[in-house]
Motif scaffolding. Sequence first.
Motif, mmCIF file in Angstrom:
data_model
loop_
_atom_site.group_PDB
_atom_site.id
_atom_site.type_symbol
_atom_site.label_atom_id
_atom_site.label_comp_id
_atom_site.label_asym_id
_atom_site.label_seq_id
_atom_site.Cartn_x
_atom_site.Cartn_y
_atom_site.Cartn_z
ATOM 1 N N THR A 1 -0.241 1.836 13.328
ATOM 2 C CA THR A 1 0.523 2.957 13.864
ATOM 3 C C THR A 1 1.658 2.527 14.778
ATOM 4 O O THR A 1 2.801 2.919 14.591
ATOM 5 C CB THR A 1 -0.410 3.908 14.644
ATOM 6 O OG1 THR A 1 -1.456 4.343 13.789
ATOM 7 C CG2 THR A 1 0.341 5.103 15.187
ATOM 8 N N ASN A 2 1.339 1.749 15.800
ATOM 9 C CA ASN A 2 2.316 1.428 16.840
ATOM 10 C C ASN A 2 3.147 0.186 16.529
ATOM 11 O O ASN A 2 3.932 -0.244 17.369
ATOM 12 C CB ASN A 2 1.620 1.267 18.188
ATOM 13 C CG ASN A 2 0.573 0.184 18.158
ATOM 14 O OD1 ASN A 2 -0.318 0.200 17.312
ATOM 15 N ND2 ASN A 2 0.658 -0.757 19.069
ATOM 16 N N ALA B 1 1.732 6.514 20.314
ATOM 17 C CA ALA B 1 2.716 6.690 19.245
ATOM 18 C C ALA B 1 2.685 8.113 18.690
ATOM 19 O O ALA B 1 3.729 8.760 18.546
ATOM 20 C CB ALA B 1 2.470 5.676 18.126
ATOM 21 N N GLU C 1 5.471 2.710 13.236
ATOM 22 C CA GLU C 1 6.463 3.136 14.218
ATOM 23 C C GLU C 1 7.828 2.516 13.945
ATOM 24 O O GLU C 1 8.857 3.194 14.015
ATOM 25 C CB GLU C 1 6.003 2.778 15.632
ATOM 26 C CG GLU C 1 6.949 3.276 16.700
ATOM 27 C CD GLU C 1 6.473 2.953 18.099
ATOM 28 O OE1 GLU C 1 7.345 2.691 18.951
ATOM 29 O OE2 GLU C 1 5.253 2.963 18.349
ATOM 30 N N SER D 1 -4.453 2.397 13.990
ATOM 31 C CA SER D 1 -3.979 1.341 14.871
ATOM 32 C C SER D 1 -5.132 0.464 15.302
ATOM 33 O O SER D 1 -6.288 0.732 14.983
ATOM 34 C CB SER D 1 -3.293 1.962 16.096
ATOM 35 O OG SER D 1 -2.620 0.967 16.825
ATOM 36 N N ALA E 1 -3.140 2.870 21.854
ATOM 37 C CA ALA E 1 -1.853 2.596 21.216
ATOM 38 C C ALA E 1 -1.539 3.653 20.160
ATOM 39 O O ALA E 1 -0.397 4.121 20.047
ATOM 40 C CB ALA E 1 -1.860 1.205 20.599
ATOM 41 N N HIS E 2 -2.531 4.028 19.398
ATOM 42 C CA HIS E 2 -2.377 5.052 18.367
ATOM 43 C C HIS E 2 -1.934 6.370 18.996
ATOM 44 O O HIS E 2 -0.965 6.990 18.560
ATOM 45 C CB HIS E 2 -3.708 5.219 17.616
ATOM 46 C CG HIS E 2 -3.701 6.311 16.606
ATOM 47 N ND1 HIS E 2 -3.206 6.140 15.335
ATOM 48 C CD2 HIS E 2 -4.128 7.596 16.678
ATOM 49 C CE1 HIS E 2 -3.332 7.279 14.656
ATOM 50 N NE2 HIS E 2 -3.893 8.165 15.461
#
Length: 106
Positions: A49-50, A85, A54, A76, A81-82
């Motif tokens: 994800t990040n 984002a 991203e 992620s 972190a997920h």
Amino acid sequence: MRIVDELTPHPEDLIVTKYHTMDSFLNTDLERILRSLECDTLLFAGAVTNLCVESTVRGGFDRGFNCVVLSDCIASLSEEAHNLAVNMIFPMLGSVCSSENVKISL
């Protein structure tokens, strides 16, 4: 490189080769392909994800595409972190929704 059997390309599929970058637009022919197909909206799914997701969403946004991130189709390495984002970054670059809430018109 090994391709998972379920994702093996069909003869009519377009293939974009990406070399050691997180942004799928960088140094590839992805934008050219999408423009030739008159595509203006991109649906995003994938990992991480990040990082890769991203970076590619940012690349799409920077090139003027409408970006839609499918929140239940990304993952992620950490929940924190997920969530950053999904909740903070993606809404500035486009839309975020679940795959169930996407309506596709062909």
